[in-house]
Design a protein around this motif. Structure first.
Motif, PDB file in Angstrom:
ATOM      1  N   TYR A  30     -23.171 -14.794  42.385  1.00 16.94           N
ATOM      2  CA  TYR A  30     -23.177 -13.332  42.416  1.00 16.94           C
ATOM      3  C   TYR A  30     -24.567 -12.770  42.705  1.00 16.94           C
ATOM      4  CZ  TYR A  30     -22.453  -8.537  40.846  1.00 16.94           C
ATOM      5  OH  TYR A  30     -22.385  -7.176  40.766  1.00 16.94           O
ATOM      6  N   TRP A  31     -24.628 -11.835  43.636  1.00 17.14           N
ATOM      7  CA  TRP A  31     -25.866 -11.138  43.986  1.00 17.14           C
ATOM      8  C   TRP A  31     -25.612  -9.649  43.987  1.00 17.14           C
ATOM      9  CZ3 TRP A  31     -30.934 -12.172  45.636  1.00 17.14           C
ATOM     10  CH2 TRP A  31     -31.297 -13.506  45.599  1.00 17.14           C
ATOM     11  N   GLU A  32     -26.654  -8.879  43.675  1.00 26.57           N
ATOM     12  CA  GLU A  32     -26.562  -7.436  43.803  1.00 26.57           C
ATOM     13  C   GLU A  32     -27.875  -6.881  44.314  1.00 26.57           C
ATOM     14  OE1 GLU A  32     -25.304  -5.873  40.011  1.00 26.57           O
ATOM     15  OE2 GLU A  32     -26.847  -6.953  38.941  1.00 26.57           O
ATOM     16  N   TRP A  33     -27.773  -5.803  45.134  1.00 31.74           N
ATOM     17  CA  TRP A  33     -28.917  -5.117  45.717  1.00 31.74           C
ATOM     18  C   TRP A  33     -28.960  -3.701  45.173  1.00 31.74           C
ATOM     19  CZ3 TRP A  33     -26.626  -9.121  47.950  1.00 31.74           C
ATOM     20  CH2 TRP A  33     -27.426 -10.063  48.602  1.00 31.74           C
ATOM     21  N   PHE A  34     -30.179  -3.179  45.065  1.00 29.67           N
ATOM     22  CA  PHE A  34     -30.386  -1.861  44.474  1.00 29.67           C
ATOM     23  C   PHE A  34     -31.195  -0.966  45.398  1.00 29.67           C
ATOM     24  CE2 PHE A  34     -29.960  -5.024  41.207  1.00 29.67           C
ATOM     25  CZ  PHE A  34     -29.067  -4.450  40.319  1.00 29.67           C
ATOM     26  N   ARG A  35     -31.003   0.338  45.232  1.00 30.47           N
ATOM     27  CA  ARG A  35     -31.844   1.325  45.909  1.00 30.47           C
ATOM     28  C   ARG A  35     -33.140   1.439  45.116  1.00 30.47           C
ATOM     29  NH1 ARG A  35     -26.654   2.968  46.517  1.00 30.47           N
ATOM     30  NH2 ARG A  35     -26.061   3.551  48.633  1.00 30.47           N
ATOM     31  N   LYS A  36     -34.126   2.093  45.705  1.00 25.75           N
ATOM     32  CA  LYS A  36     -35.424   2.235  45.026  1.00 25.75           C
ATOM     33  C   LYS A  36     -35.314   2.973  43.701  1.00 25.75           C
ATOM     34  CE  LYS A  36     -39.140   1.536  48.033  1.00 25.75           C
ATOM     35  NZ  LYS A  36     -40.419   2.037  48.448  1.00 25.75           N
ATOM     36  N   ASP A  37     -34.303   3.852  43.556  1.00 28.27           N
ATOM     37  CA  ASP A  37     -34.148   4.590  42.301  1.00 28.27           C
ATOM     38  C   ASP A  37     -33.399   3.786  41.235  1.00 28.27           C
ATOM     39  OD1 ASP A  37     -31.507   4.685  43.181  1.00 28.27           O
ATOM     40  OD2 ASP A  37     -31.419   6.871  43.323  1.00 28.27           O
ATOM     41  N   GLY A  38     -33.045   2.520  41.563  1.00 28.30           N
ATOM     42  CA  GLY A  38     -32.395   1.645  40.601  1.00 28.30           C
ATOM     43  C   GLY A  38     -30.884   1.637  40.659  1.00 28.30           C
ATOM     44  N   VAL A  39     -30.282   2.510  41.466  1.00 27.54           N
ATOM     45  CA  VAL A  39     -28.827   2.565  41.593  1.00 27.54           C
ATOM     46  C   VAL A  39     -28.351   1.384  42.438  1.00 27.54           C
ATOM     47  CG1 VAL A  39     -26.871   3.910  42.496  1.00 27.54           C
ATOM     48  CG2 VAL A  39     -28.764   5.065  41.338  1.00 27.54           C
ATOM     49  N   ARG A  40     -27.328   0.705  41.963  1.00 26.94           N
ATOM     50  CA  ARG A  40     -26.784  -0.443  42.700  1.00 26.94           C
ATOM     51  C   ARG A  40     -26.244   0.022  44.049  1.00 26.94           C
ATOM     52  NH1 ARG A  40     -22.511  -4.064  39.650  1.00 26.94           N
ATOM     53  NH2 ARG A  40     -21.764  -1.973  39.281  1.00 26.94           N
ATOM     54  N   MET A  41     -26.539  -0.766  45.098  1.00 24.85           N
ATOM     55  CA  MET A  41     -26.153  -0.428  46.455  1.00 24.85           C
ATOM     56  C   MET A  41     -25.022  -1.320  46.971  1.00 24.85           C
ATOM     57  SD  MET A  41     -28.660  -0.064  49.761  1.00 24.85           S
ATOM     58  CE  MET A  41     -29.319  -1.709  49.607  1.00 24.85           C
ATOM     59  N   ARG A  42     -25.095  -2.619  46.646  1.00 30.42           N
ATOM     60  CA  ARG A  42     -24.094  -3.573  47.149  1.00 30.42           C
ATOM     61  C   ARG A  42     -24.063  -4.784  46.242  1.00 30.42           C
ATOM     62  NH1 ARG A  42     -21.632  -4.358  52.659  1.00 30.42           N
ATOM     63  NH2 ARG A  42     -20.961  -6.485  52.596  1.00 30.42           N
ATOM     64  N   SER A  43     -22.883  -5.386  46.117  1.00 32.06           N
ATOM     65  CA  SER A  43     -22.774  -6.594  45.294  1.00 32.06           C
ATOM     66  C   SER A  43     -21.660  -7.486  45.830  1.00 32.06           C
ATOM     67  CB  SER A  43     -22.487  -6.228  43.832  1.00 32.06           C
ATOM     68  OG  SER A  43     -21.243  -5.564  43.712  1.00 32.06           O
ATOM     69  N   GLY A  44     -21.838  -8.789  45.596  1.00 30.11           N
ATOM     70  CA  GLY A  44     -20.830  -9.736  46.029  1.00 30.11           C
ATOM     71  C   GLY A  44     -21.298 -11.163  45.805  1.00 30.11           C
ATOM     72  N   TYR A  45     -20.522 -12.099  46.319  1.00 32.05           N
ATOM     73  CA  TYR A  45     -20.764 -13.510  46.083  1.00 32.05           C
ATOM     74  C   TYR A  45     -21.154 -14.257  47.359  1.00 32.05           C
ATOM     75  CZ  TYR A  45     -18.785 -12.943  41.472  1.00 32.05           C
ATOM     76  OH  TYR A  45     -18.565 -12.543  40.170  1.00 32.05           O
ATOM     77  N   PHE A  46     -21.969 -15.282  47.151  1.00 35.15           N
ATOM     78  CA  PHE A  46     -22.359 -16.196  48.219  1.00 35.15           C
ATOM     79  C   PHE A  46     -21.910 -17.600  47.860  1.00 35.15           C
ATOM     80  CE2 PHE A  46     -25.422 -12.850  49.031  1.00 35.15           C
ATOM     81  CZ  PHE A  46     -25.550 -12.863  50.409  1.00 35.15           C
ATOM     82  N   GLU A  47     -21.584 -18.358  48.903  1.00 34.79           N
ATOM     83  CA  GLU A  47     -21.270 -19.775  48.743  1.00 34.79           C
ATOM     84  C   GLU A  47     -21.971 -20.494  49.885  1.00 34.79           C
ATOM     85  OE1 GLU A  47     -17.137 -21.889  49.218  1.00 34.79           O
ATOM     86  OE2 GLU A  47     -17.219 -20.777  47.318  1.00 34.79           O
ATOM     87  N   LEU A  48     -22.900 -21.387  49.564  1.00 32.03           N
ATOM     88  CA  LEU A  48     -23.683 -22.107  50.564  1.00 32.03           C
ATOM     89  C   LEU A  48     -24.380 -21.144  51.531  1.00 32.03           C
ATOM     90  CD1 LEU A  48     -21.207 -25.018  51.370  1.00 32.03           C
ATOM     91  CD2 LEU A  48     -23.175 -25.067  49.820  1.00 32.03           C
ATOM     92  N   GLY A  49     -24.866 -20.011  51.004  1.00 37.41           N
ATOM     93  CA  GLY A  49     -25.608 -19.051  51.799  1.00 37.41           C
ATOM     94  C   GLY A  49     -24.761 -18.064  52.585  1.00 37.41           C
ATOM     95  N   ALA A  50     -23.433 -18.188  52.533  1.00 39.88           N
ATOM     96  CA  ALA A  50     -22.544 -17.288  53.277  1.00 39.88           C
ATOM     97  C   ALA A  50     -21.828 -16.331  52.321  1.00 39.88           C
ATOM     98  CB  ALA A  50     -21.512 -18.096  54.057  1.00 39.88           C
TER      99      ALA A  50
END
Length: 78
Positions: A30-50
């Motif tokens: 599981y990975w998640e990305w955030f905006r500069k203000d700390g609000v989550r922007m995107r999230s999801g899962y990776f398997e072998l980098g995909a």
């Protein structure tokens, strides 16, 4: 057996840009990305980098904007 290691990436100002796990140098789990203000922007899962499975994109307030199901590489599109 390799153990995943936690990874945190930061913006230049020190706020968290992304967090998740790395396994053998590849994004994993599981990975998640955030905006500069700390609000989550995107999230999801990776398997072998995909990207795999369900990925969620959030609006600028953190509410779900879009949900996408990623198909494994090599899967024909319908």
């Amino acid at each position: 057996m390799t153990v995943p290691e936690e990874r945190v990436e930061y913006f230049k100002d020190g706020t968290v840009r992304a967090r998740g796990q790395m396994l053998d140098g590849l994004l994993s789990g599981y990975w998640e990305w955030f905006r500069k203000d700390g609000v989550r922007m995107r999230s999801g899962y990776f398997e072998l980098g995909a990207q795999v499975g369900t990925w969620t994109t959030y609006d600028k307030h953190g509410a779900v904007y879009k949900v996408t199901t990623m198909k494994p590489k090599g899967t024909p599109r319908a």
